[in-house]
Design an enzyme around this catalytic site. Structure first.
Site, PDB file in Angstrom:
ATOM      1  N   GLU A 279       2.631  55.595 -12.129  1.00 50.06           N
ATOM      2  CA  GLU A 279       2.496  56.946 -12.657  1.00 50.06           C
ATOM      3  C   GLU A 279       3.204  57.091 -14.003  1.00 50.06           C
ATOM      4  O   GLU A 279       2.846  57.938 -14.815  1.00 50.06           O
ATOM      5  CB  GLU A 279       3.097  57.944 -11.644  1.00 50.06           C
ATOM      6  CG  GLU A 279       2.189  59.111 -11.340  1.00 50.06           C
ATOM      7  CD  GLU A 279       2.683  59.964 -10.188  1.00 50.06           C
ATOM      8  OE1 GLU A 279       1.909  60.161  -9.255  1.00 50.06           O
ATOM      9  OE2 GLU A 279       3.835  60.429 -10.213  1.00 50.06           O
ATOM     10  N   HIS A 300      -0.864  34.175   3.357  1.00 47.72           N
ATOM     11  CA  HIS A 300      -1.998  33.743   4.180  1.00 47.72           C
ATOM     12  C   HIS A 300      -3.229  34.616   3.949  1.00 47.72           C
ATOM     13  O   HIS A 300      -4.197  34.546   4.688  1.00 47.72           O
ATOM     14  CB  HIS A 300      -1.580  33.738   5.656  1.00 47.72           C
ATOM     15  CG  HIS A 300      -0.454  32.784   5.923  1.00 47.72           C
ATOM     16  ND1 HIS A 300      -0.634  31.540   6.499  1.00 47.72           N
ATOM     17  CD2 HIS A 300       0.872  32.869   5.648  1.00 47.72           C
ATOM     18  CE1 HIS A 300       0.536  30.920   6.581  1.00 47.72           C
ATOM     19  NE2 HIS A 300       1.467  31.701   6.066  1.00 47.72           N
ATOM     20  N   LYS A 414      -7.818  66.428  -8.086  1.00 45.54           N
ATOM     21  CA  LYS A 414      -7.531  67.729  -7.470  1.00 45.54           C
ATOM     22  C   LYS A 414      -8.558  68.757  -7.925  1.00 45.54           C
ATOM     23  O   LYS A 414      -9.056  69.556  -7.132  1.00 45.54           O
ATOM     24  CB  LYS A 414      -6.129  68.224  -7.861  1.00 45.54           C
ATOM     25  CG  LYS A 414      -5.006  67.398  -7.270  1.00 45.54           C
ATOM     26  CD  LYS A 414      -3.658  68.006  -7.621  1.00 45.54           C
ATOM     27  CE  LYS A 414      -2.538  67.033  -7.328  1.00 45.54           C
ATOM     28  NZ  LYS A 414      -1.263  67.446  -7.869  1.00 45.54           N
TER      29      LYS A 414
END
Ligand code: PA5
Length: 439
Positions: A279, A300, A414
C-alpha cells in the site's frame, strides 16, 4: 544471543552497489525525519514508540483485564491496517494450537476482515451462548466489512446479555471526532480509544489498534513497545541497509520481493508486511510487488518457480535465532526411515540447514538473497521488527519517488461495490456501472 535484528545483503549485492545508493538513502531519510516530504501529515508513527506513556499502557492493560475477566471470547473487528498488526503479533507470540487448548484468558478471534457469509455464520455459531466481548476498530468508522460484522455481533451480544452488559464489553477504537463508529460509540456509551489523525492504518499497530488486542491476548505490550523504541533510537543502520538493498535490486529489474520465513508463527507477520509495503509503494505504476512464502512448506509448491521461473524476483529471508522449545529427533534401532544420520539433533538444526541450503540454491538460481535475522520471537524482538519495517518503508518509498503514506488506489473497488449495491449517493455511478455491464 544478539540483542537486535540484523540485515545482511552479502548474497544480494556487492558493497559498491550498496554504496552507490547511500546518498539517495540518506536524502530520503532526511526528508522523512524532517517531515518535508509528501504525506508528511501522516508521520505520527515515527516517534510513536518513545511517546507512549506509562499511563497509556496502564489504561490499555486495565481495559484488557476487564475483557479477560468477563469473556471467553473477544472478537476483534477490523480490516487492513485495523486488523493485520494485531493478528500478526498475536499469531507470532501464541501457542500454535491455542485455539484447541484451554488456556489462560479469552480466545481472541477476528471478524470484519472479509465478507465471507459462512465465516461470519461459523463465528457467530461458535460464540453464541458464551460470554464474549467486542473490540471494534475502524479509523474512518465507515468501512463496510467491519461495519457489517459489528452490526451482527453487537445485535447478538445485546440480545444475549442485554444492552448493559454489551455496553461494558464493547470497546471502539476510532477517530477522535469523525465517522459513524465515533457517533455510535458516543451514543451507546462505549469505552473508546483514539487512532491519532497522523497515523495511517498500516502504521498503526503500536497504537491501541494493535496494542489493546495484543494485551487482551495476554502479551506484554510494554516489552513490545520497548523493542520498537530500541529501533527508533538506534536502528538506522538496519533501516538504511534494507532500504538501499531493495531499491538497488529494483533498479536491476527485480520487481518482486518474496518475504520468506522458516517459522510457521510468522505467517501473518508477512501478511502485515505485504500491506505495509504494497500500500505504501504501489503507486504511479511503480513499486516492488511484495509476496510471501512459508518455508519449508512452500518449497514443495512455490520452490520450483523461485528456483527456476522468470528472474524478476529477489528473496528476503526472515530468520529466527532461537526457538522457544527443543524437540530432539530420536534414534531408531532399525532405522527403516533412514533418519539416524540426524538422530540426536534438534528439529531446528535441520530447519536451519534447510534455510541455508535454500538461500544458497536460490542465489545459484539467480535470486538475490537478503537476510533479516531476529534473535527470537519475543515481544521485544517483534517490536523491533515492526518499527524497523515501518521506517525502512518510509525511506524506501521516498527513494522510489512515491508518497508512501497515502493509498488512493484502494478506493476504486469501493466505488464500484457501492454503485452495484445502490448505496444512497451513488445513483449516477450505479447507472453507469449497469450500462457498462450490459454492453
Ligand atoms: O492502511 C489503510 O489505510 C487501510 O488498509 C485501512 O487500514 C483499512 O481500509 C481499514 O480502514 P478503517 O480503519 O478506516 O476501517
Amino acid at each position: 544471543m544478539n540483542d537486535k535484528i540484523q540485515v545482511i545483503s552479502k548474497y544480494a549485492l556487492q558493497e559498491q552497489e550498496m554504496q552507490a545508493l547511500n546518498d539517495a538513502a540518506m536524502a530520503a531519510k532526511q526528508v522523512l525525519e524532517s517531515g518535508s516530504g509528501a504525506g508528511n501529515d501522516f508521520l505520527g508513527w515515527l516517534h510513536l514508540p518513545s511517546s507512549i506513556t506509562g499511563q497509556d499502557m496502564e489504561a490499555m492493560e486495565k481495559s484488557a483485564a476487564i475483557l479477560r475477566g468477563h469473556c471467553e471470547y473477544v472478537i476483534c473487528i477490523g480490516i487492513g491496517g485495523s486488523y493485520l498488526g494485531a493478528k500478526a503479533v498475536i499469531d507470532a507470540l501464541s501457542d500454535h494450537f491455542a485455539a484447541y487448548k484451554t488456556g489462560n484468558g479469552p480466545k481472541v478471534l477476528f471478524a470484519g476482515s472479509n465478507i465471507g457469509e459462512d465465516y461470519l455464520y461459523d463465528l457467530m455459531d461458535l460464540v453464541r451462548g458464551h460470554k464474549f466481548g467486542i473490540i471494534v476498530i475502524s479509523k474512518s468508522g465507515t468501512t463496510t466489512e467491519p461495519a457489517i460484522a459489528f452490526r451482527l455481533f453487537k445485535e447478538m451480544l445485546e440480545k444475549q446479555e442485554g444492552k448493559e452488559f454489551a455496553k461494558h464489553n464493547i470497546i471502539a477504537i476510532t477517530d477522535a471526532r469523525r465517522g459513524a463508529l465515533r457517533g455510535l460509540a458516543t451514543q451507546e456509551g462505549y469505552a473508546t480509544y483514539v487512532i491519532p489523525d497522523n497515523v495511517g492504518g498500516r502504521f498503526s499497530v503500536l497504537t491501541p489498534v494493535g496494542l489493546l488486542p495484543i494485551a487482551v491476548a495476554g502479551f506484554d505490550i510494554r516489552a513490545l513497545v520497548a523493542g520498537a523504541v530500541e529501533m527508533e533510537k538506534d536502528g538506522d543502520e538496519q533501516v538504511l541497509g534494507y532500504a538501499i538493498a531493495r531499491n538497488a535490486l529494483y533498479q536491476q529489474g527485480k520487481k518482486i520481493e518474496i518475504l520468506a520465513n522458516f517459522t510457521p508463527r510468522l505467517h501473518f507477520l508477512a501478511e502485515w508486511w505485504k500491506q505495509l509495503y504494497g500500500e505504501s509503494e504501489g503507486k504511479g505504476h511503480k513499486g516492488i510487488f511484495p509476496a510471501s512464502v512459508d518455508f519449508t512448506t512452500d518449497l514443495h509448491s512455490m520452490g520450483q518457480m523461485i528456483q527456476d521461473g522468470e528472474r524478476t524476483i529477489f528473496e528476503t529471508v526472515l530468520s529466527v535465532g532461537d526457538q522457544q522449545h527443543e524437540v530432539i529427533i530420536p534414534t531408531d534401532e532399525e532405522d527403516l526411515d533412514g533418519l539416524n544420520y540426524i538422530a540426536g539433533k534438534n528439529v531446528d538444526y535441520v530447519n536451519k540447514m534447510a534455510e541455508l541450503g535454500t538461500r544458497l540454491a536460490h542465489v545459484d538460481g539467480g535470486v538475490p538473497n537478503l537476510l533479516i535475522t531476529i534473535p527470537a520471537v519475543t515481544e521485544r524482538f517483534i517490536g523491533q521488527l515492526i518499527y524497523f519495517f515501518e521506517k525502512a518503508c518510509g525511506v524506501s518509498g521516498y527513494m522510489l519517488g512515491v508518497n508512501p503514506f497515502d493509498q488512493p488506489g484502494v478506493e476504486a473497488y469501493k466505488k464500484n461495490m457501492f454503485a452495484l449495491l445502490e448505496k444512497p449517493g451513488y445513483e449516477e455511478a450505479s447507472k453507469a456501472i449497469r450500462e457498462k455491464l450490459n454492453n
